[in-house]
Design a protein around this motif. Structure first.
Motif, PDB file in Angstrom:
ATOM      1  N   LYS A  46      10.984   4.363  -0.988  1.00 52.60           N
ATOM      2  CA  LYS A  46      10.833   4.888  -2.335  1.00 52.60           C
ATOM      3  C   LYS A  46       9.831   4.069  -3.139  1.00 52.60           C
ATOM      4  O   LYS A  46       9.043   4.620  -3.921  1.00 52.60           O
ATOM      5  CB  LYS A  46      12.189   4.897  -3.042  1.00 52.60           C
ATOM      6  N   GLU A  47       9.832   2.747  -2.935  1.00 51.27           N
ATOM      7  CA  GLU A  47       8.949   1.882  -3.706  1.00 51.27           C
ATOM      8  C   GLU A  47       7.489   1.967  -3.251  1.00 51.27           C
ATOM      9  O   GLU A  47       6.606   1.376  -3.878  1.00 51.27           O
ATOM     10  CB  GLU A  47       9.431   0.434  -3.629  1.00 51.27           C
TER      11      GLU A  47
ATOM     12  N   MET B 295       0.843  -1.205   0.000  1.00 56.29           N
ATOM     13  CA  MET B 295       0.000   0.000   0.000  1.00 56.29           C
ATOM     14  C   MET B 295       0.879   1.256   0.000  1.00 56.29           C
ATOM     15  O   MET B 295       1.927   1.281   0.632  1.00 56.29           O
ATOM     16  CB  MET B 295      -0.915  -0.005   1.235  1.00 56.29           C
ATOM     17  N   ILE B 296       0.438   2.278  -0.684  1.00 57.11           N
ATOM     18  CA  ILE B 296       1.155   3.542  -0.720  1.00 57.11           C
ATOM     19  C   ILE B 296       1.361   4.075   0.701  1.00 57.11           C
ATOM     20  O   ILE B 296       0.473   4.009   1.544  1.00 57.11           O
ATOM     21  CB  ILE B 296       0.389   4.573  -1.583  1.00 57.11           C
ATOM     22  N   GLU B 297       2.553   4.624   0.960  1.00 54.95           N
ATOM     23  CA  GLU B 297       2.858   5.211   2.264  1.00 54.95           C
ATOM     24  C   GLU B 297       3.205   6.703   2.171  1.00 54.95           C
ATOM     25  O   GLU B 297       3.034   7.437   3.140  1.00 54.95           O
ATOM     26  CB  GLU B 297       4.023   4.461   2.928  1.00 54.95           C
ATOM     27  N   GLY B 298       3.705   7.142   1.012  1.00 50.92           N
ATOM     28  CA  GLY B 298       4.105   8.535   0.867  1.00 50.92           C
ATOM     29  C   GLY B 298       3.638   9.126  -0.452  1.00 50.92           C
ATOM     30  O   GLY B 298       3.538   8.416  -1.461  1.00 50.92           O
TER      31      GLY B 298
ATOM     32  N   PHE C 258      11.558   6.845  -9.500  1.00 53.50           N
ATOM     33  CA  PHE C 258      10.358   7.097  -8.704  1.00 53.50           C
ATOM     34  C   PHE C 258       9.115   6.567  -9.405  1.00 53.50           C
ATOM     35  O   PHE C 258       9.078   6.438 -10.632  1.00 53.50           O
ATOM     36  CB  PHE C 258      10.180   8.598  -8.474  1.00 53.50           C
ATOM     37  N   LEU C 259       8.091   6.291  -8.607  1.00 49.89           N
ATOM     38  CA  LEU C 259       6.766   5.994  -9.129  1.00 49.89           C
ATOM     39  C   LEU C 259       6.044   7.308  -9.362  1.00 49.89           C
ATOM     40  O   LEU C 259       6.136   8.233  -8.542  1.00 49.89           O
ATOM     41  CB  LEU C 259       5.974   5.146  -8.128  1.00 49.89           C
ATOM     42  N   VAL C 260       5.326   7.417 -10.468  1.00 52.78           N
ATOM     43  CA  VAL C 260       4.670   8.680 -10.818  1.00 52.78           C
ATOM     44  C   VAL C 260       3.207   8.448 -11.177  1.00 52.78           C
ATOM     45  O   VAL C 260       2.880   7.589 -11.999  1.00 52.78           O
ATOM     46  CB  VAL C 260       5.378   9.370 -12.001  1.00 52.78           C
TER      47      VAL C 260
END
Length: 219
Positions: free
Chosen positions: A158-159, A1-4, A179-181
């Motif tokens: 970062k992931e 799950m996304i954290e940032g 980075f993921l965008v």
């Protein structure tokens, strides 16, 4: 799950790209000059100081470059202080991210103080633990430094951290640095298909984010 989440500001959080596209035109009209056809293309790669010098010469303005820049900056300050509005439905989207415990900050090329003022007026400042701007960082978005510093501030992996951007050059920079965008649709981008292709997930409007949440949950 996304954290940032690292958010660009203009065209991503605030509906402000129209101001940036027209600020020189508006200035010329205030000094009783009619913008010439093709001016936007001419100014597109110039800094504000370069654009001021070009207009001073091309429109025979009886002002110094410093005065022209100062007057344009007053227009920009007024816009962020009184007129800038959130992108449609972005506040609901931010609320959902916050409810999931996602840490958020802003990485922008615009002035820190003006951005903070606009976000507070729009009731959005509390979502973000920090605002980083390119002037303070000392690097533009043609380099990944502002994104790296944003990641360090958030302290998230970062992931599991996503950058939200609407501009092709910024997306290219972030992707090249691993980075993921999540790209956000902008009517001002000349190659929207390239924006889609470069990014990991695309958001057309913030009230239609099912694809984003599927992507975010897969991280």
């Amino acid at each position: 799950m996304i954290e940032g989440a690292i958010f660009d500001l203009d065209g991503t959080l605030l509906d402000s790209m129209g101001m940036w596209m027209n600020v020189i035109f508006d200035y010329l009209r205030t000094v009783e000059r009619l913008p010439k056809p093709g001016l936007m293309d001419t100014l597109s790669t110039m800094s504000l100081a370069q654009a001021a010098e070009f207009c001073r010469q091309d429109y025979a303005l009886p002002f110094s470059v410093e005065q022209i820049v100062a007057d344009i900056l007053k227009q920009i300050e007024h816009f962020y202080t009184y007129d800038a509005k959130p992108m449609p439905h972005v506040q609901e989207f931010l609320q959902k991210l916050a409810a999931q415990g996602v840490r958020m900050c802003v990485a922008t090329a615009s002035d820190h103080a003006l951005i903070e003022r606009a976000l507070r007026r729009c009731g959005m400042a509390h979502y973000f633990s920090q605002i980083l701007d390119c002037i303070e960082v000392g690097h533009g978005k043609d380099e990944p430094i502002i994104y790296r510093q944003s990641l360090t501030h958030l302290g998230t992996p970062k992931e599991k951290t996503v950058i939200f951007e609407d501009a092709t050059h910024a997306i290219e920079t972030a992707k090249k640095d691993g980075f993921l965008v999540a790209s956000v649709y902008s009517p001002y981008e000349q190659d929207p298909e390239r924006v889609r292709t470069l990014s990991d997930v695309h958001i057309v409007t913030y009230d239609n984010t099912e694809a984003f949440w599927q992507f975010a949950e897969s991280l």
